[in-house]
Enzyme design. Structure first.
Site, PDB file in Angstrom:
ATOM      1  N   LYS A  22      32.812  20.662  32.398  1.00 37.83           N
ATOM      2  CA  LYS A  22      31.580  20.302  31.660  1.00 37.83           C
ATOM      3  C   LYS A  22      30.369  20.531  32.550  1.00 37.83           C
ATOM      4  O   LYS A  22      29.380  21.138  32.126  1.00 37.83           O
ATOM      5  CB  LYS A  22      31.637  18.832  31.258  1.00 37.83           C
ATOM      6  CG  LYS A  22      30.292  18.232  30.837  1.00 37.83           C
ATOM      7  CD  LYS A  22      30.375  16.782  30.449  1.00 37.83           C
ATOM      8  CE  LYS A  22      30.274  15.834  31.588  1.00 37.83           C
ATOM      9  NZ  LYS A  22      28.908  15.528  32.053  1.00 37.83           N
ATOM     10  N   ASN A  23      30.435  20.062  33.803  1.00 39.19           N
ATOM     11  CA  ASN A  23      29.250  20.106  34.657  1.00 39.19           C
ATOM     12  C   ASN A  23      28.959  21.487  35.226  1.00 39.19           C
ATOM     13  O   ASN A  23      27.867  21.713  35.750  1.00 39.19           O
ATOM     14  CB  ASN A  23      29.375  19.065  35.773  1.00 39.19           C
ATOM     15  CG  ASN A  23      29.237  17.661  35.227  1.00 39.19           C
ATOM     16  OD1 ASN A  23      28.912  17.470  34.051  1.00 39.19           O
ATOM     17  ND2 ASN A  23      29.512  16.666  36.056  1.00 39.19           N
ATOM     18  N   CYS A 120      19.724   5.806  32.302  1.00 34.24           N
ATOM     19  CA  CYS A 120      20.993   5.715  31.584  1.00 34.24           C
ATOM     20  C   CYS A 120      21.808   4.619  32.262  1.00 34.24           C
ATOM     21  O   CYS A 120      21.365   3.994  33.226  1.00 34.24           O
ATOM     22  CB  CYS A 120      21.729   7.055  31.583  1.00 34.24           C
ATOM     23  SG  CYS A 120      22.375   7.491  33.192  1.00 34.24           S
ATOM     24  N   ARG A 125      17.287   8.160  36.320  1.00 29.21           N
ATOM     25  CA  ARG A 125      17.660   9.570  36.503  1.00 29.21           C
ATOM     26  C   ARG A 125      16.378  10.404  36.644  1.00 29.21           C
ATOM     27  O   ARG A 125      16.014  11.163  35.778  1.00 29.21           O
ATOM     28  CB  ARG A 125      18.498  10.043  35.317  1.00 29.21           C
ATOM     29  CG  ARG A 125      19.737   9.229  35.033  1.00 29.21           C
ATOM     30  CD  ARG A 125      20.796   9.276  36.118  1.00 29.21           C
ATOM     31  NE  ARG A 125      21.381  10.575  36.316  1.00 29.21           N
ATOM     32  CZ  ARG A 125      22.406  11.057  35.606  1.00 29.21           C
ATOM     33  NH1 ARG A 125      22.902  10.343  34.636  1.00 29.21           N
ATOM     34  NH2 ARG A 125      22.900  12.261  35.857  1.00 29.21           N
ATOM     35  N   ASP A 322      31.548  10.784  40.554  1.00 30.11           N
ATOM     36  CA  ASP A 322      32.106  10.821  39.193  1.00 30.11           C
ATOM     37  C   ASP A 322      33.560  10.401  39.142  1.00 30.11           C
ATOM     38  O   ASP A 322      34.114  10.268  38.046  1.00 30.11           O
ATOM     39  CB  ASP A 322      31.961  12.231  38.596  1.00 30.11           C
ATOM     40  CG  ASP A 322      30.506  12.577  38.361  1.00 30.11           C
ATOM     41  OD1 ASP A 322      30.214  13.761  38.101  1.00 30.11           O
ATOM     42  OD2 ASP A 322      29.652  11.679  38.471  1.00 30.11           O
ATOM     43  N   ARG A 414      32.049  12.429  25.398  1.00 29.11           N
ATOM     44  CA  ARG A 414      31.001  13.289  25.980  1.00 29.11           C
ATOM     45  C   ARG A 414      31.584  14.222  27.031  1.00 29.11           C
ATOM     46  O   ARG A 414      31.090  15.324  27.252  1.00 29.11           O
ATOM     47  CB  ARG A 414      29.918  12.426  26.628  1.00 29.11           C
ATOM     48  CG  ARG A 414      29.032  11.674  25.653  1.00 29.11           C
ATOM     49  CD  ARG A 414      27.883  11.040  26.379  1.00 29.11           C
ATOM     50  NE  ARG A 414      27.241  12.029  27.231  1.00 29.11           N
ATOM     51  CZ  ARG A 414      26.483  11.712  28.284  1.00 29.11           C
ATOM     52  NH1 ARG A 414      26.272  10.452  28.595  1.00 29.11           N
ATOM     53  NH2 ARG A 414      25.922  12.647  29.010  1.00 29.11           N
TER      54      ARG A 414
HETATM   55  C1  EPZ Z   1      25.019  15.846  38.261  1.00 29.39           C
HETATM   56  O1  EPZ Z   1      23.961  15.056  37.756  1.00 29.39           O
HETATM   57  C2  EPZ Z   1      26.213  15.576  37.360  1.00 29.39           C
HETATM   58  N1  EPZ Z   1      25.881  15.950  35.989  1.00 29.39           N
HETATM   59  C3  EPZ Z   1      26.569  14.088  37.401  1.00 29.39           C
HETATM   60  O2  EPZ Z   1      27.751  13.916  36.614  1.00 29.39           O
HETATM   61  C4  EPZ Z   1      26.883  13.719  38.848  1.00 29.39           C
HETATM   62  O3  EPZ Z   1      27.179  12.335  38.916  1.00 29.39           O
HETATM   63  C5  EPZ Z   1      25.674  14.039  39.732  1.00 29.39           C
HETATM   64  O4  EPZ Z   1      25.347  15.446  39.597  1.00 29.39           O
HETATM   65  C6  EPZ Z   1      25.951  13.767  41.204  1.00 29.39           C
HETATM   66  O5  EPZ Z   1      27.047  14.526  41.617  1.00 29.39           O
HETATM   67  C7  EPZ Z   1      25.904  17.257  35.629  1.00 29.39           C
HETATM   68  O6  EPZ Z   1      26.164  18.130  36.443  1.00 29.39           O
HETATM   69  C8  EPZ Z   1      25.604  17.572  34.197  1.00 29.39           C
HETATM   70  P1  EPZ Z   1      21.704  14.606  40.919  1.00 29.39           P
HETATM   71  P2  EPZ Z   1      22.461  15.282  38.305  1.00 29.39           P
HETATM   72  O7  EPZ Z   1      20.398  15.213  40.602  1.00 29.39           O
HETATM   73  O8  EPZ Z   1      22.264  16.651  38.764  1.00 29.39           O
HETATM   74  C9  EPZ Z   1      18.682  11.446  42.653  1.00 29.39           C
HETATM   75  C10 EPZ Z   1      29.094  12.976  34.950  1.00 29.39           C
HETATM   76  O9  EPZ Z   1      29.649  11.873  34.941  1.00 29.39           O
HETATM   77  N2  EPZ Z   1      17.643  12.351  42.145  1.00 29.39           N
HETATM   78  O10 EPZ Z   1      22.646  15.350  41.803  1.00 29.39           O
HETATM   79  O11 EPZ Z   1      21.544  14.731  37.283  1.00 29.39           O
HETATM   80  C11 EPZ Z   1      19.521  10.823  41.546  1.00 29.39           C
HETATM   81  O12 EPZ Z   1      18.902   9.660  41.032  1.00 29.39           O
HETATM   82  C12 EPZ Z   1      27.665  13.081  35.438  1.00 29.39           C
HETATM   83  O13 EPZ Z   1      29.630  14.065  34.605  1.00 29.39           O
HETATM   84  C13 EPZ Z   1      16.313  12.102  42.452  1.00 29.39           C
HETATM   85  O14 EPZ Z   1      15.981  11.117  43.109  1.00 29.39           O
HETATM   86  O15 EPZ Z   1      22.459  14.295  39.558  1.00 29.39           O
HETATM   87  C14 EPZ Z   1      20.802  10.510  42.275  1.00 29.39           C
HETATM   88  O16 EPZ Z   1      20.659   9.310  42.998  1.00 29.39           O
HETATM   89  C15 EPZ Z   1      27.034  11.728  35.719  1.00 29.39           C
HETATM   90  N3  EPZ Z   1      15.359  12.963  41.980  1.00 29.39           N
HETATM   91  C16 EPZ Z   1      20.952  11.670  43.257  1.00 29.39           C
HETATM   92  O17 EPZ Z   1      19.627  12.204  43.420  1.00 29.39           O
HETATM   93  C17 EPZ Z   1      15.680  14.081  41.255  1.00 29.39           C
HETATM   94  O18 EPZ Z   1      14.762  14.842  40.889  1.00 29.39           O
HETATM   95  C18 EPZ Z   1      21.873  12.765  42.796  1.00 29.39           C
HETATM   96  O19 EPZ Z   1      21.465  13.126  41.492  1.00 29.39           O
HETATM   97  C19 EPZ Z   1      17.041  14.314  40.962  1.00 29.39           C
HETATM   98  C20 EPZ Z   1      18.012  13.455  41.425  1.00 29.39           C
END
Ligand code: EPZ
Length: 441
Positions: A22-23, A120, A125, A322, A414
């Site tokens: 999915k990701n 969420c 996020r 995850d 999902r």
């Molecule tokens: C991806 O989300 C995955 N989703 C998430 O999987 C996964 O948990 C996450 O990466 C971390 O590995 C998809 O790929 C669709 P991040 P993403 O930006 O990219 C902070 C699942 O269960 N951050 O890597 O949205 C954020 O708050 C989902 O399949 C900022 O501060 O996550 C977090 O603490 C859930 N500012 C950390 O970075 C930003 O602009 C990592 O988030 C972006 C992120």
């Protein structure tokens, strides 16, 4: 709304295939916006999040043709109308990953309007890192009525730049996807320092290069992109879903089962396999089945008594956030005290209280949970709160004595395709029911 009723205690056994990721699929589908030629993506799972992304792509002028080859679902995306550049709130609020259309839309169409994703269940996020990265490439970003509006410079083209993308909680996966996509059509060279190293980023880069981009270093913290004038169509098969694979491995472990997993991306699960080995869940690649370490056939066998361990979630290649909830379910019945620390989404513990309802002995303080193993979990009515928490509660229900009812399994749908059917094919006893049918005992 649907719920699962689960009769626990049956060891899982048999064979199941891991679906496409999915990701990986979500940013890969969005990358089709970077060209006006057809892009074919294979092994796309049938999930609610994928359907949401396809609906968004259709609103952005794409036609989508579904087909099947070698038993894998294929989609051909063809951009026919590039006049609408808006990802509206009603779509983004249901799926935060919609944000990954921002980079492709901006780079290809010169302008993008994407609703700011809300929070969420697993926490805030933000997308501040995405926006800073695009601004570094020359984008002009404004906030208008809850929407991010991004525009290219007056020349109509982004400009390559060396930029740092890391955040306080480590790299951003979808932020890296957005900047990498935008950089493919920028003028000049972009260096993304502090890039996410997740396998899904590597898979996206592979598609982009098949489309004529020049992306180097994906999978390392430093990605270099040489901008090109245009991209062309391509065909790509999505990597297997490492989180789904880990979920099945843990389900086999907690039921003391013996399961064969096909299409297992073992090479993307080294930290997880290391932890499972420590706990007593042994995963062996079956000889001679494949030479691709991202598509192995593996067999899971488990010790009768599981051992405790210490887990801290980290960016790849560390233990994935995850799989934190699923691992917690497993450690609830290990023989001793385990410690789980969540370093990516510090609020990602809504499953703790629900596991407690099943007799788990958990002590949660800040980003850490101490899991004091119990001899057995007891079935109970519980509530899913997010995608991976729902997987955790189902795993717990598979091992618990008696019946467990998991409500709001729309969260599960999902990210896991027909999960109850696939677990039942391994000997689980799960029934999908309408919540209205449930009579509270
Ligand atoms: C991806 O989300 C995955 N989703 C998430 O999987 C996964 O948990 C996450 O990466 C971390 O590995 C998809 O790929 C669709 P991040 P993403 O930006 O990219 C902070 C699942 O269960 N951050 O890597 O949205 C954020 O708050 C989902 O399949 C900022 O501060 O996550 C977090 O603490 C859930 N500012 C950390 O970075 C930003 O602009 C990592 O988030 C972006 C992120």
């Amino acid at each position: 709304m649907d719920a699962f009723t689960i009769h626990g205690g049956a060891p899982l056994s048999g064979r199941v295939r891991v679906n496409g990721s999915k990701n990986a699929a979500l940013p890969i589908l969005a990358a089709a916006l970077l060209t006006d030629e057809p892009v074919t993506i294979r092994d796309v799972p049938r999930l609610a999040d994928i359907s949401n992304m396809l609906r968004l792509l259709e609103r952005l002028g794409c036609t989508i043709d579904e087909h099947e080859s070698n038993g894998m679902r294929g989609l051909t995306i063809d951009v026919e109308d590039e006049s609408d550049n808006t990802a509206p709130y009603d779509v983004v609020r249901t799926m935060r990953a919609s944000v990954c259309v921002l980079g492709p839309l901006l780079a290809r169409r010169g302008m993008a309007r994407v609703s700011l994703p809300g929070g969420c269940a697993i926490g805030d996020r933000p997308i501040d890192l995405h926006l800073r990265g695009l601004e570094a490439l020359g984008a002009r970003i404004t906030l208008e009525g809850g929407d991010v509006v991004a525009r290219t410079p007056p020349t109509g083209r982004l400009i390559g730049k060396r930029l740092f993308l890391g955040g306080a909680n480590g790299p951003t996966v979808l932020g890296t996807a957005n900047i990498m996509c935008a950089a493919t059509l920028a003028k000049g060279t972009t260096i993304i320092e502090g890039a996410a190293c997740e396998p899904e980023v590597v898979d996206l880069a592979k598609l982009l290069n098949a489309m004529g981009a020049q992306v180097m270093g994906a999978g390392t913290p430093r990605i270099t992109v040489e901008g090109v004038e245009r991209l062309h169509g391509a065909t790509h098969t999505v990597i297997p879903d490492r989180i789904e694979a880990g979920t099945f491995l843990i389900a086999a472990g907690i039921t003391n089962g013996k399961v064969t997993l096909e299409n297992c991306p073992s090479d993307a699960l080294v930290a997880t396999l290391d932890q499972l080995e420590r706990v007593g869940v042994h995963v062996m690649a079956l000889p001679g089945r494949t030479e691709d370490p991202m598509r192995e056939t593996v067999e899971v066998q488990c010790e009768r008594r599981l051992k405790p361990t210490i887990v801290t979630t980290q960016p790849h290649p560390g233990f994935p956030t995850d799989l934190q909830a699923q691992m917690m379910a497993l450690l609830c019945v290990a023989d001793g005290n385990s410690v789980i620390t969540e370093r990516i989404f510090e609020q990602r513990f809504l499953h703790v209280a629900e596991l407690g309802r099943m007799g788990a002995n958990l002590f949660h303080q800040g980003p850490t949970v101490v899991v004091s193993g119990v001899r057995e979990l007891i079935g109970a009515p519980v509530m899913a709160s997010d995608l991976r928490a729902s997987a955790c509660l189902i795993i717990a229900g598979l091992a618990a004595r008696g019946q467990t009812t998991v409500r709001r399994v729309y969260h599960l749908d999902r990210g896991y395709e027909s999960m109850e059917k696939r677990l039942n094919s391994l000997g689980a006893l799960i029934e999908r029911v309408d919540e209205k049918q449930l009579v509270e005992i």
